[in-house]
Design a protein around this motif. Structure first.
Motif, PDB file in Angstrom:
ATOM      1  N   LEU A 153      61.257  98.871 171.926  1.00 46.90           N
ATOM      2  CA  LEU A 153      62.001  98.477 173.122  1.00 46.90           C
ATOM      3  C   LEU A 153      61.083  97.922 174.208  1.00 46.90           C
ATOM      4  CD1 LEU A 153      64.650 101.328 173.334  1.00 46.90           C
ATOM      5  CD2 LEU A 153      65.008  98.938 172.694  1.00 46.90           C
ATOM      6  N   TRP A 163      68.209  98.117 169.174  1.00 47.57           N
ATOM      7  CA  TRP A 163      69.161  99.018 169.820  1.00 47.57           C
ATOM      8  C   TRP A 163      70.089  99.665 168.792  1.00 47.57           C
ATOM      9  CZ3 TRP A 163      68.648 100.970 174.429  1.00 47.57           C
ATOM     10  CH2 TRP A 163      67.947 100.269 175.418  1.00 47.57           C
ATOM     11  N   HIS A 186      73.607 102.799 173.257  1.00 46.90           N
ATOM     12  CA  HIS A 186      72.750 101.941 172.440  1.00 46.90           C
ATOM     13  C   HIS A 186      73.559 100.836 171.763  1.00 46.90           C
ATOM     14  CE1 HIS A 186      69.712 104.985 173.115  1.00 46.90           C
ATOM     15  NE2 HIS A 186      68.833 104.316 172.400  1.00 46.90           N
ATOM     16  N   PHE A 189      74.456  98.017 174.181  1.00 47.93           N
ATOM     17  CA  PHE A 189      73.360  97.057 174.351  1.00 47.93           C
ATOM     18  C   PHE A 189      73.198  96.183 173.103  1.00 47.93           C
ATOM     19  CE2 PHE A 189      71.597 100.176 177.555  1.00 47.93           C
ATOM     20  CZ  PHE A 189      71.743  99.330 178.634  1.00 47.93           C
ATOM     21  N   ALA A 190      73.344  96.791 171.927  1.00 52.09           N
ATOM     22  CA  ALA A 190      73.155  96.049 170.676  1.00 52.09           C
ATOM     23  C   ALA A 190      74.150  94.899 170.561  1.00 52.09           C
ATOM     24  CB  ALA A 190      73.298  96.990 169.476  1.00 52.09           C
TER      25      ALA A 190
END
Length: 230
Positions: A153, A163, A186, A189-190
């Motif tokens: 990250l 992510w 997560h 964001f992915a």
């Protein structure tokens, strides 16, 4: 009949296209012959592509040659070709991901991890390589995966693949890092950073199943266990 027409089209294309693009035609023709089961013909076409390919496209041709040899059962030759590709001046990140994959397919996990670490050092901005390393470290425990995730990250904060691997760590109910809220963050964001990456949506489906069914079933047992422990 359809294959014959395709071969005639490829022949006309080779005659008509610019010399610097002929290698792409030979490569596409080789793929077609490989699908048709004509391995020897495909090999000759890939070698012809290698003879005329510019330096920047050489990794792509070597990658196809390695895949052909592995498909044909010669794993050692495939690994040797990939080694040559890795040490060429313009080693593509795809060569590294294929090198890692072939080692895993042959049960050589430590070798795959070694190559994966070298790969992220050479191509630190490629999320697929970091994601692969995180996956490989799963048997070593969540701490090793978390350390790799943090490094990833820092290097590629906008990689959906990375992510997604973070979400997978938090979706595993068998480890202390199990946390559906963090997994949801997560995955958010992915899908935002790499919406074309299908794995994120598959993991989102897993998250939905866990939230809707598994947690509801397991929660009473968890509460009862906590009361007994306290």
């Amino acid at each position: 009949e359809k294959l014959s027409r395709c071969r005639r089209c490829f022949a006309r294309t080779v005659l008509a296209c610019p010399p610097n693009l002929c290698w792409k035609v030979w490569l596409a023709g080789g793929r077609m012959e490989l699908i048709a089961g004509r391995v020897d013909v495909a090999r000759k076409l890939f070698l012809r592509a290698y003879d005329v390919v510019p330096e920047k496209g050489r990794s792509a041709v070597l990658l196809e040659c390695a895949r052909l040899e592995e498909f044909d059962g010669d794993t050692e030759l495939a690994q040797a070709i990939l080694c040559k590709a890795r040490h060429s001046g313009n080693s593509d990140w795809k060569v590294w991901i294929e090198s890692v994959s072939i080692e895993m397919r042959n049960g050589k996990r430590e070798r795959a991890i070694h190559l994966s670490r070298i790969a992220v050092a050479i191509h630190p901005c490629t999320g697929r390589l970091w994601a692969s390393l995180i996956q490989l470290l799963q048997p070593d425990g969540e701490y090793s995966q978390h350390e790799a995730l943090k490094s990833a990250l820092r290097a590629v904060p906008k990689s959906g693949e990375v992510w997604c691997e973070g979400a997978r760590i938090h979706l595993n109910p068998l480890v202390p890092t199990f946390d559906l809220n963090k997994a949801s963050q997560h995955l958010s964001f992915a899908t935002k950073f790499t919406p074309q990456y299908g794995d994120s949506f598959i993991e989102a489906l897993r998250l939905e199943l866990l939230n809707r069914w598994i947690v509801k079933i397991a929660l009473p047992f968890i509460n009862q266990l906590e009361r007994h422990l306290l």
